[in-house]
Design an enzyme around this catalytic site. Structure first.
Site, mmCIF file in Angstrom:
data_model
loop_
_atom_site.group_PDB
_atom_site.id
_atom_site.type_symbol
_atom_site.label_atom_id
_atom_site.label_comp_id
_atom_site.label_asym_id
_atom_site.label_seq_id
_atom_site.Cartn_x
_atom_site.Cartn_y
_atom_site.Cartn_z
ATOM 1 N N HIS A 42 66.996 -63.521 -66.508
ATOM 2 C CA HIS A 42 66.378 -64.796 -66.143
ATOM 3 C C HIS A 42 66.814 -65.765 -67.235
ATOM 4 C CE1 HIS A 42 63.293 -67.446 -64.282
ATOM 5 N NE2 HIS A 42 63.532 -68.068 -65.420
ATOM 6 N N HIS A 56 70.114 -66.129 -60.314
ATOM 7 C CA HIS A 56 69.725 -67.423 -59.726
ATOM 8 C C HIS A 56 70.234 -68.605 -60.545
ATOM 9 C CE1 HIS A 56 66.531 -66.733 -62.608
ATOM 10 N NE2 HIS A 56 65.803 -65.999 -61.796
HETATM 11 C C1 NCD Z 1 59.561 -65.803 -59.288
HETATM 12 C C2 NCD Z 1 58.236 -65.148 -58.887
HETATM 13 O O1 NCD Z 1 57.428 -65.817 -58.223
HETATM 14 O O2 NCD Z 1 58.027 -63.984 -59.222
HETATM 15 N N1 NCD Z 1 59.448 -67.226 -59.127
HETATM 16 C C3 NCD Z 1 60.469 -68.091 -58.966
HETATM 17 O O3 NCD Z 1 60.232 -69.306 -58.979
HETATM 18 N N2 NCD Z 1 61.702 -67.676 -58.776
HETATM 19 C C4 NCD Z 1 59.923 -65.416 -60.667
HETATM 20 C C5 NCD Z 1 61.361 -65.713 -61.027
HETATM 21 O O4 NCD Z 1 62.275 -65.086 -60.544
HETATM 22 O O5 NCD Z 1 61.562 -66.636 -61.836
HETATM 23 ZN ZN ZN Z 2 63.163 -64.073 -59.227
#
Ligand code: NCD
Ligand code: ZN
Length: 345
Positions: free
Chosen positions: A137, A175
């Protein structure tokens, strides 16, 4: 008139399934189209050990409807106490496919993440030795860094130093949301890959903030400027095998999204494949969709592509997707791209 496109069955290389009743409600939404998914370990408490990952995998398989097939590929949540030998055993025994690094406090349920990167050095060295990927992340959490700059700062302050200190470590930048991240992947070697979500190919930060705040477009890493979205579309549709799909589909019940302190996460499991067909068609790259969704990810993870297929069809009338998925903890809103989609899977 209808057009159709048949792909090897896709996989999702970054997925949040949660647990219990929420998992039971959202799992079919992924299993309907995807053969496998890398399952995020950010439960409360997190999935840290091989034994916890095996138990979570069993709960996922127990919740899977009988008429569906789906293979959860488990990850271990990296903490400063993680034992390198437990990680190596989980990889050797096929219990976990990757380790997930959350900087402490970066996102939903990341309080047990890493603050002192020196403490996890033995785990990273063991992973480099055995070829186990690290999923990152990629956001720093320093309060003085603007939220829109946190990904770029992570590359300079954390990722690049870790990679230099740990030669051979295989890393998935998860991501990615910026041109800097896409450029960093392109500038490096085969040990580096990146996932891109469906929603980051569709929205920029204006979608969240212009004309009233839109909590269902808020996720982490937060969507950036339009120029970054365009660079993500260019990367995803380029045919470069280092970029592959990780939806980051992250369900939260509506009452926690539409809240004074709303949760981060977009829920895209239901309509991802149709949305991607739209995006790739718009970029004149429908012929590269299969690489992004079905071939590049397995190649990075050293797994075969799926034998089965998925057919996408385009029709003259817009596809009607459910606007919400009902769960025992309340409805979960399905990501709405804000324009009609003519594709369905
Ligand atoms: C994810 C979650 O809700 O677990 N949320 C998000 O905004 N992507 C956590 C993450 O992957 O950052
Ligand atoms: Zn995620």
């Amino acid at each position: 008139m209808s057009t159709s496109l048949t792909l090897r069955r896709p996989d999702d290389w970054h997925l949040h399934l949660r647990d219990g009743a929420m998992m039971a409600a959202v799992l079919p939404e992924s299993a309907r189209h995807f053969a496998r998914a890398i399952i995020m370990p950010n439960l409360v408490p997190p999935v840290v050990t091989a034994a916890e990952a095996a138990a979570y995998r069993d709960r996922i398989l127990a919740a899977l409807p009988e008429d569906m097939t789906f293979e959860p590929l488990m990850t271990l949540y990296l903490t400063e106490e993680t034992d390198p030998e437990d990680v190596a055993a989980a990889y050797r025994d096929g219990i976990a496919r990757a380790v997930k690094l959350y900087p402490a406090g970066a996102t939903t349920n990341s309080a047990s993440g890493v603050t002192d990167f020196d403490k996890v050095r033995p785990v990273l060295e063991k992973m480099a030795e055995i070829g186990m990927p690290l999923c990152t992340h990629g956001e720093v959490t320093a309060p003085e860094i603007d939220i829109f700059d946190r990904e770029a700062a992570f590359i300079d302050r954390v990722l690049d130093p870790i990679r230099r200190a740990t030669p051979g470590l295989r890393v998935v930048m998860e991501h990615i949301t910026t041109a800097q991240a896409a450029d960093y992947v392109r500038a490096h070697d085969k040990d580096l890959g990146a996932t891109i979500t469906t929603h980051h190919l569709i929205i920029n930060r204006n979608h969240i903030l212009v004309g009233g705040i839109k909590p269902h477009y808020y996720c982490l890493p937060v969507a950036k400027r339009e120029e970054h979205r365009l660079s993500l579309v260019a990367a995803a549709t380029s045919g470069d095998a280092r970029f592959f799909l990780g939806t980051d589909s992250a369900p939260h019940p509506d009452h926690l999204k539409e809240h004074a302190c709303g949760c981060a996460g977009c829920f895209t499991a239901t309509n991802t494949m149709a949305l991607l067909a739209h995006v790739f068609e718009g970029a004149g790259a429908l012929d590269r969709l299969e690489g992004f969704t079905s071939l590049n990810g397995p190649a990075f993870y050293g797994l075969p592509a799926n034998d089965t297929t998925l057919t996408l069809t385009k029709s003259d009338t817009p596809t009607a997707f459910p606007s919400k998925i009902e769960t025992e903890t309340g409805p979960v809103t399905v990501f709405d791209p804000g324009f009609p989609i003519y594709w369905s899977a």
